[in-house]
Motif scaffolding. Sequence first.
Motif, short mmCIF file in Angstrom:
data_model
loop_
_atom_site.label_atom_id
_atom_site.label_comp_id
_atom_site.label_asym_id
_atom_site.label_seq_id
_atom_site.Cartn_x
_atom_site.Cartn_y
_atom_site.Cartn_z
N GLY A 238 0.82 -1.20 0.00
CA GLY A 238 0.00 0.00 0.00
C GLY A 238 0.85 1.25 0.00
O GLY A 238 1.99 1.24 0.48
N ASP A 239 0.30 2.33 -0.54
CA ASP A 239 0.96 3.64 -0.58
C ASP A 239 0.14 4.62 0.25
O ASP A 239 -1.06 4.79 0.01
CB ASP A 239 1.06 4.16 -2.01
N MET A 240 0.80 5.30 1.21
CA MET A 240 0.09 6.14 2.16
C MET A 240 0.50 7.61 2.08
O MET A 240 1.68 7.92 1.95
CB MET A 240 0.33 5.65 3.59
N ASN A 241 -0.49 8.50 2.18
CA ASN A 241 -0.29 9.94 2.34
C ASN A 241 -0.88 10.38 3.67
O ASN A 241 -1.86 9.79 4.15
CB ASN A 241 -0.99 10.72 1.23
N PHE A 242 -0.28 11.44 4.25
CA PHE A 242 -0.74 11.99 5.53
C PHE A 242 -0.78 13.51 5.41
O PHE A 242 0.13 14.12 4.84
CB PHE A 242 0.23 11.65 6.66
N TRP A 243 -1.84 14.11 5.97
CA TRP A 243 -1.96 15.57 6.08
C TRP A 243 -2.40 15.94 7.49
O TRP A 243 -3.12 15.17 8.15
CB TRP A 243 -3.02 16.12 5.13
N ASN A 244 -2.01 17.12 7.94
CA ASN A 244 -2.60 17.71 9.13
C ASN A 244 -4.08 17.97 8.82
O ASN A 244 -4.40 18.65 7.85
CB ASN A 244 -1.86 19.02 9.45
N LEU A 245 -4.97 17.44 9.63
CA LEU A 245 -6.39 17.53 9.35
C LEU A 245 -6.87 18.97 9.30
O LEU A 245 -7.77 19.31 8.51
CB LEU A 245 -7.18 16.76 10.43
N LEU B 83 -5.14 13.87 12.02
CA LEU B 83 -4.67 13.51 10.69
C LEU B 83 -5.80 13.25 9.71
O LEU B 83 -6.86 12.72 10.08
CB LEU B 83 -3.82 12.23 10.76
N LEU B 84 -5.53 13.57 8.46
CA LEU B 84 -6.23 13.02 7.31
C LEU B 84 -5.25 12.03 6.68
O LEU B 84 -4.09 12.38 6.43
CB LEU B 84 -6.61 14.11 6.31
N VAL B 85 -5.71 10.81 6.43
CA VAL B 85 -4.84 9.75 5.90
C VAL B 85 -5.47 9.20 4.63
O VAL B 85 -6.70 9.09 4.53
CB VAL B 85 -4.66 8.61 6.93
N ALA B 86 -4.65 8.86 3.66
CA ALA B 86 -5.12 8.19 2.44
C ALA B 86 -4.25 6.98 2.17
O ALA B 86 -3.03 7.01 2.39
CB ALA B 86 -5.08 9.14 1.24
N LEU B 87 -4.88 5.90 1.72
CA LEU B 87 -4.17 4.65 1.42
C LEU B 87 -4.64 4.11 0.09
O LEU B 87 -5.84 3.99 -0.16
CB LEU B 87 -4.44 3.62 2.52
N SER B 88 -3.69 3.76 -0.77
CA SER B 88 -3.96 3.08 -2.03
C SER B 88 -3.55 1.62 -1.90
O SER B 88 -2.43 1.33 -1.45
CB SER B 88 -3.19 3.74 -3.17
#
Length: 273
Positions: free
Chosen positions: A90-97, A237-242
């Motif tokens: 998986g590929d993950m991105n993270f942002w300050n919510l 956090l806002l998190v996204a996973l592919s």
Amino acid sequence: MASTAPPATPAPWCGRDSKPRTFEKHSPVICYDKPEASIVSKPEYDDKRFQALTGDLIQTLVVPKREARTWTMQAGDLCRITVNEGSQVGDMNFWNLENTAERFYSGKTRQLHSTHLRVYDRLWSCLPYLRPMATFVFDSLASYGIDEDGGALHDVIGTRCDDYTYKLITGKDRVGSCHSSLVKAVVEERGLTEQDVHDVWNIFMCTGFTRDTQQYFCKPSPARKGDFIDFVADMNLLVALSACPQGDVSIQVGAEVPDDKCHPLKVEVFRKK
């Protein structure tokens, strides 16, 4: 009219009789001393993990194969990502919510920790913020270590696979990569843009650099059904996973990947009572 310019003189290192250049030998020096903020208290984070896992399961979602999804976390929440069907990376991105301009910085994370993250390493945000976003607290695959070819898991070396590079390699247009999946998820679910998608944490992926040419390589992921990682959020956090369309990454980018090589990933978020 003949030129009166003098004949070109070969550079001294190009001559047939020139001697090979020699270089001084030096021992490697680690460029970045670990700052205090990069060294966590293991008992403190073990307790945070325990408190979250014995609290409430507040969200469960499945990222379908070849797709991406997003979710949010509060500081102190624990996220578990499980290989719930078959071997998959998986590929993950993270942002300050609260401020998505602050996002995961894979390059600085690599400098402060390693090319491949291990338990108690942290994920750092971009400049000018530069602070921990999350802390890696458990890995069912930790015993894999570094193999005979220098391969290891959970890298912060590579970027996400993308359709632009695919076209460079194959000459063909395509929409079907971690980049395009992450873009679709953040646009549709969070109102962000393609420019908000950034370099990733590659989870469950076995990678390294070849010793002779220093080229980035992948091996089939050793992750099997039931393997998982846990991380604790150090900010909201806002998190996204592919769930990568390369599956277990046993097939070179540019080649066709059979659908049965790809699997979903399960996401669970726990919060202490």
